[in-house]
Design an enzyme around this catalytic site. Structure first.
Site, mmCIF file in Angstrom:
data_model
loop_
_atom_site.group_PDB
_atom_site.id
_atom_site.type_symbol
_atom_site.label_atom_id
_atom_site.label_comp_id
_atom_site.label_asym_id
_atom_site.label_seq_id
_atom_site.Cartn_x
_atom_site.Cartn_y
_atom_site.Cartn_z
ATOM 1 N N GLY A 296 -2.741 -1.637 -8.753
ATOM 2 C CA GLY A 296 -3.316 -1.266 -7.471
ATOM 3 C C GLY A 296 -3.093 0.197 -7.136
ATOM 4 O O GLY A 296 -3.128 1.086 -8.001
ATOM 5 N N SER A 297 -2.823 0.476 -5.862
ATOM 6 C CA SER A 297 -2.749 1.853 -5.375
ATOM 7 C C SER A 297 -1.616 2.670 -5.967
ATOM 8 O O SER A 297 -1.598 3.903 -5.806
ATOM 9 C CB SER A 297 -2.627 1.843 -3.851
ATOM 10 N N THR A 298 -0.667 2.038 -6.657
ATOM 11 C CA THR A 298 0.443 2.810 -7.223
ATOM 12 C C THR A 298 -0.016 3.743 -8.339
ATOM 13 O O THR A 298 0.729 4.662 -8.714
ATOM 14 C CB THR A 298 1.539 1.877 -7.769
ATOM 15 N N VAL A 299 -1.230 3.544 -8.889
ATOM 16 C CA VAL A 299 -1.719 4.467 -9.923
ATOM 17 C C VAL A 299 -2.725 5.472 -9.362
ATOM 18 O O VAL A 299 -3.290 6.263 -10.115
ATOM 19 C CB VAL A 299 -2.334 3.710 -11.121
ATOM 20 N N LYS A 300 -2.952 5.483 -8.067
ATOM 21 C CA LYS A 300 -3.812 6.516 -7.483
ATOM 22 C C LYS A 300 -3.299 7.925 -7.761
ATOM 23 O O LYS A 300 -4.098 8.849 -7.960
ATOM 24 C CB LYS A 300 -3.958 6.288 -5.974
#
Length: 580
Positions: A296-300
């Site tokens: 999810g957003s942790t790889v943005k």
């Protein structure tokens, strides 16, 4: 008087008797010589072999298994001497009047012992009890019951119990590694068994050693990278969080940002390797290394790396996210509110789906994938842990717009908590990727410079805003230390296909202190209750509690005083704590 006549024995007869006696004596001497001295077909070697076959035995000498310890020398797995009682049913079957006596000392019923003897009456070796104390084994041998024997062994004991069980693993009843580092380093730890020759009486009891034999060679010791002070800390906080948010499972991974060493790695649920009676296979998985999830957003932040490297974006580049949603193909991606025109830094601060989507659609379709690949996603971390998952980083020659967008904010790929921690360690180490390791490193591996130090520094500064007043991870803040990180709230895949509306995975990945990162920590909470399912609500507080005490234990100098949330009458109140 009658005249007595003497009968004269012929001389030849006397000589014959003497010769016969001499022959008998010679035959007797010859027989003795042939049996005891001369090496004939059935001479002394044959008789010695026959005697040895009945009295001489070669006994196994178990090797002492190497000690597993943490980085400070605290033992995590040690071997203690034990004894196993075995019987020869062919011999003990004639001792039926003493079965009750033996059963009493063994703590079993006479009927159960009788059944075991009768069922194995044709065998020559049957275990009665394994891994008894040497004192109890000596008490059993003192009974001098025919056919009862002892086998000296070692049993593995794990002082840390369930706190380190997923890393250390365990051995089976024969002291062979089955899981974790016990399995990974089996040949290093096990050593080489020895042997010795002994004399036994007709009851099988040893009454004399007759030779040195081969000495046992102890296994080598193994020092892990984990620090048990941090391991206990992470375990305690994760277990408390699991109860607090009623989660299904969870993991915490802490890395040394400059060496790649794993300082702590815990999972829930766990298991006690010292008590395996109620052992559940599902509890034995080291989820931090085997379970894959969509990040999810942790790889943005990795998507932002691709944007910065393209040269078309800077941290202050403004992107218009109005009207708060974007249509990509048949799917509409929505932000919680209309953020309007915000810069790239704020896209991470707010975790804007619209802003991330616009960046992804503007970049070359392979550039984001290439950055993810450089950060180690889709490949093993290099830890050599048994069963470690490599995750999934799908590659396509042509990407549909919705695939590019989903990929950019962490869907359509999978990682493990350790992989995610390793990826964030790149930001903490100035752009250097090092293999994650569970072994203490005497010399720091140089690693590979995968992004520039400038870009790494920019990302750290941008991620610091996530824990600020306007960010999604205010609960991840640590008093007196700056923190950089990113939350993730991931929809789980439904059993019926697609994504479930009521099942989430809460994640927080961060590093501290942000000014000079020492540790990288990832917290993953699987299926917290729906009241606290966001990464900033379930995972971030665990990060804060673990890192607060970890930095103190590691004696890391505070870099600043930060506002923190305190609870007064159960309500959060802003306050300020002084630097230590």
């Amino acid at each position: 008087m009658a005249k007595v006549t003497r009968q004269v024995v012929p001389a030849w007869r006397f000589i014959l008797v003497i010769l016969l006696l001499a022959c008998l004596a010679s035959l007797l001497i010859w027989r003795v010589l042939s049996l005891q001295v001369l090496d004939t077909e059935r001479g002394h070697e044959f008789l010695r072999g026959q005697g040895d076959a009945r009295t001489v035995r070669t006994e196994h000498i178990p090797a002492y298994r190497g000690v597993i310890s943490d980085r400070n020398g605290e033992p995590l797995a040690i071997s203690t001497p034990v004894a196993s009682i075995w019987i020869n049913p062919k011999h003990i079957i004639s001792e039926s009047d003493r079965w009750a006596e033996l059963a009493g000392v063994l703590g079993m019923s006479r009927q159960k012992l009788k059944e075991k003897i009768i069922q194995n009456s044709r065998r020559g070796f049957v275990y009665l009890r394994r891994h008894l104390s040497p004192q109890l084994a000596d008490e059993i041998l003192a009974l001098r019951i025919k056919g009862v024997n002892v086998q000296r062994e070692y049993k593995r004991y794990y002082p840390a119990g369930e706190v380190a069980s997923h890393i250390v693993g365990f051995t089976n009843i024969d002291d062979q590694g089955q899981e974790g580092m016990e399995l990974a380093f089996e040949s290093w730890l096990k050593g080489e068994s020895g042997s010795k020759r002994v004399l036994k009486d007709l009851h099988g009891n040893v009454f004399r050693d007759i030779g040195q034999g081969v000495s046992a060679s102890s296994g080598k010791d193994l020092m892990l990278s984990i620090d048990m002070r941090l391991q206990y800390l992470a375990y305690r906080e994760l277990k408390a969080a699991m109860k607090r948010v009623e989660a299904k499972s969870g993991s915490v991974v802490m890395l040394d940002s400059q060496t790649g060493e794993v300082l702590a790695m815990v999972n829930q649920p766990s298991f006690n390797p010292n008590n395996r009676r109620a052992l559940k296979p599902a509890h034995m998985r080291n989820r931090a290394m085997t379970d894959m999830f969509e990040p999810g957003s942790t790889v943005k932040p990795l998507t932002v790396v691709a944007a910065l490297e393209s040269g078309r974006y800077q941290p202050n580049t403004v992107i218009n996210t109005s009207p708060g949603y974007i249509r990509v193909g048949k799917k509409t991606l929505v932000d919680p509110v209309n953020y309007g025109s915000i810069d790239v830094t704020s896209i991470l601060t707010k975790s804007s789906q619209v802003g991330t989507s616009k960046i992804a659609l503007d970049l070359d379709e392979q550039s984001v994938w290439e950055v993810f690949s450089r950060f180690g996603l889709g490949v093993s971390t290099g830890s050599s842990f048994p069963g470690e998952s490599a995750g999934l980083l799908p590659g396509r020659p042509n990407w549909r717009p919705i695939e590019r967008v989903n990929f950019a904010f962490g869907y359509g790929l999978t990682v493990t908590p350790l992989q995610l921690a390793q990826a964030y360690s790149v930001f903490a180490s100035g752009g250097v990727l090092r293999p994650a390791t569970l072994l203490r490193q005497e010399q720091v591996e140089k690693g590979e410079q995968i992004i520039s130090e400038k870009v790494a520094g920019q990302l750290v500064d941008m991620l610091k805003t996530v824990t600020g007043e306007d960010g999604t991870a205010k609960r991840a803040r640590v008093a007196s230390y700056s923190v950089a990180g990113k939350t993730g709230t991931v929809h789980k895949v439904s059993d019926k296909g697609g994504y479930a509306d009521n099942r989430y995975m809460a994640v927080f990945a961060g590093l501290a202190p942000a000014s000079e990162p020492r540790i990288v920590t990832v917290v993953m909470i699987d299926e917290p209750n729906l009241d606290k399912y966001h990464g900033g609500e379930s995972a971030a507080p665990v990060f804060s509690r673990v890192v607060t005490d970890a930095l103190r234990i590691l004696d890391v100098t505070p870099d600043k005083a930060l506002p923190v949330n305190r609870l007064v009458n159960g309500k959060p109140v802003k306050g300020r704590r002084k630097s230590a």
